[in-house]
Scaffold this motif. Sequence first.
Motif, PDB file in Angstrom:
ATOM      1  N   ASP A   9       0.828  -1.205   0.000  1.00 36.74           N
ATOM      2  CA  ASP A   9       0.000   0.000   0.000  1.00 36.74           C
ATOM      3  C   ASP A   9       0.859   1.250   0.000  1.00 36.74           C
ATOM      4  O   ASP A   9       0.541   2.243  -0.669  1.00 36.74           O
ATOM      5  N   SER A  10       1.953   1.217   0.761  1.00 37.02           N
ATOM      6  CA  SER A  10       2.858   2.369   0.795  1.00 37.02           C
ATOM      7  C   SER A  10       3.590   2.531  -0.529  1.00 37.02           C
ATOM      8  O   SER A  10       3.782   3.650  -1.015  1.00 37.02           O
ATOM      9  N   SER A  13       1.372   4.267  -3.020  1.00 35.80           N
ATOM     10  CA  SER A  13       0.910   5.611  -2.711  1.00 35.80           C
ATOM     11  C   SER A  13       1.610   6.620  -3.610  1.00 35.80           C
ATOM     12  O   SER A  13       2.725   6.378  -4.085  1.00 35.80           O
ATOM     13  N   GLU A  17       2.703  11.448  -0.896  1.00 36.84           N
ATOM     14  CA  GLU A  17       2.184  10.803   0.308  1.00 36.84           C
ATOM     15  C   GLU A  17       3.145   9.739   0.839  1.00 36.84           C
ATOM     16  O   GLU A  17       2.764   8.878   1.629  1.00 36.84           O
ATOM     17  N   GLY A  18       4.385   9.778   0.394  1.00 34.38           N
ATOM     18  CA  GLY A  18       5.407   8.888   0.928  1.00 34.38           C
ATOM     19  C   GLY A  18       5.616   7.608   0.148  1.00 34.38           C
ATOM     20  O   GLY A  18       6.424   6.767   0.538  1.00 34.38           O
ATOM     21  N   GLY A  19       4.901   7.420  -0.965  1.00 35.57           N
ATOM     22  CA  GLY A  19       5.034   6.206  -1.762  1.00 35.57           C
ATOM     23  C   GLY A  19       6.013   6.379  -2.907  1.00 35.57           C
ATOM     24  O   GLY A  19       6.721   7.384  -3.012  1.00 35.57           O
ATOM     25  N   THR A 112      -5.957   3.917  -1.364  1.00 40.32           N
ATOM     26  CA  THR A 112      -5.724   4.232   0.036  1.00 40.32           C
ATOM     27  C   THR A 112      -5.003   5.566   0.139  1.00 40.32           C
ATOM     28  O   THR A 112      -4.045   5.819  -0.586  1.00 40.32           O
ATOM     29  N   ARG A 113      -5.449   6.421   1.045  1.00 36.48           N
ATOM     30  CA  ARG A 113      -4.838   7.741   1.203  1.00 36.48           C
ATOM     31  C   ARG A 113      -3.972   7.808   2.458  1.00 36.48           C
ATOM     32  O   ARG A 113      -4.271   7.171   3.454  1.00 36.48           O
ATOM     33  N   SER A 114      -2.908   8.592   2.355  1.00 41.12           N
ATOM     34  CA  SER A 114      -2.006   8.809   3.480  1.00 41.12           C
ATOM     35  C   SER A 114      -1.723  10.297   3.610  1.00 41.12           C
ATOM     36  O   SER A 114      -2.063  11.094   2.726  1.00 41.12           O
ATOM     37  N   GLN A 115      -1.073  10.664   4.690  1.00 40.95           N
ATOM     38  CA  GLN A 115      -0.715  12.061   4.883  1.00 40.95           C
ATOM     39  C   GLN A 115       0.414  12.476   3.938  1.00 40.95           C
ATOM     40  O   GLN A 115       1.280  11.673   3.607  1.00 40.95           O
ATOM     41  N   VAL A 117       3.853  13.921   2.944  1.00 38.11           N
ATOM     42  CA  VAL A 117       5.131  13.940   3.662  1.00 38.11           C
ATOM     43  C   VAL A 117       5.944  15.147   3.208  1.00 38.11           C
ATOM     44  O   VAL A 117       5.864  15.563   2.042  1.00 38.11           O
ATOM     45  N   ARG A 141      12.518   6.334   4.648  1.00 34.49           N
ATOM     46  CA  ARG A 141      11.492   5.492   5.260  1.00 34.49           C
ATOM     47  C   ARG A 141      12.091   4.506   6.275  1.00 34.49           C
ATOM     48  O   ARG A 141      11.359   3.738   6.874  1.00 34.49           O
TER      49      ARG A 141
END
Length: 282
Positions: A9-10, A13, A17-19, A112-115, A117, A141
């Motif tokens: 998932d990461s 992204s 969002e860090g992906g 999927t959403r993330s904050q 970065v 990371r």
Amino acid sequence: MRVPLVNWDSVCSPKEEGGSGIKNSFVWNVAAVGKLVWWVYCSPDKLWVQWINQVYLKKQSWHDYHPKGDVSWSWKNVCRAKDKLILGFSHGSWSLDSKGYSVGSGYDFLRTRSQVVPWHQFIWHSWTVPKHRFLGWLLVRKALQVKEKLVALGVCQDDLCLLCGRATETHEHLFEDCEYSKRILMGMANLCKVSLPGGDILQGFWQQRRTQVQKSVLMCAFTACFYFIWKQRHTVRCEQVLVHPDIVCKQVHQVVKMRLRVFSNRILGMDRVWLQSTELCK
């Protein structure tokens, strides 16, 4: 079975969002099938939709429709996609007209959403060598298999740094505190005529009051340093050979010099004067 460095998932992204910005093919497939869902909603004149209405829907509401057990697998797949996207159609994410839905917008709705970065701009910087920026992404990371992690996994017996042998090999030690690594970083700092910021080096340079071009040059140079430090660490582990840090610094210098030639047409005016004041292009 090998443990992945970063969960999927990461990885999938967006970079901000860090992906890594790679698309999730499973989610993308659902979004692509969503185009058929949208056609049933708003394109009744299409021959395929007319056939669907005659064979499956039979004047039932598409919004509330649920397939029976004897329908085809492909039609069930369309209905599953509708169930996943139905909130978007229900709450106005897409208008039901000829330009309302796209596969890209469907993917963005489903993923999927993330904050966001703060480091994505300098880690994924276009001036850095692609494999260097990928390692920088793993580094920020804290996903690299340093000995601290390997001991925890039972892969090795001791956690001492492979480059200096004086402290536990953590991300922070290997790329910031290790005396061997510092020699390489200081060598590059001397070539760039800059002082190393404390703590996170890339973030420190990125936050300094410099032009965008100067920041780009520094990102290229020090991301390359981290790559060669990690490469040298693997050389020690696999071949038991430790190259003098000054030689490694010269190798980094050659790679950075060649990389900067690619962007030479963007280095103009005062930025060119600044670059010529350094030893990077010599």
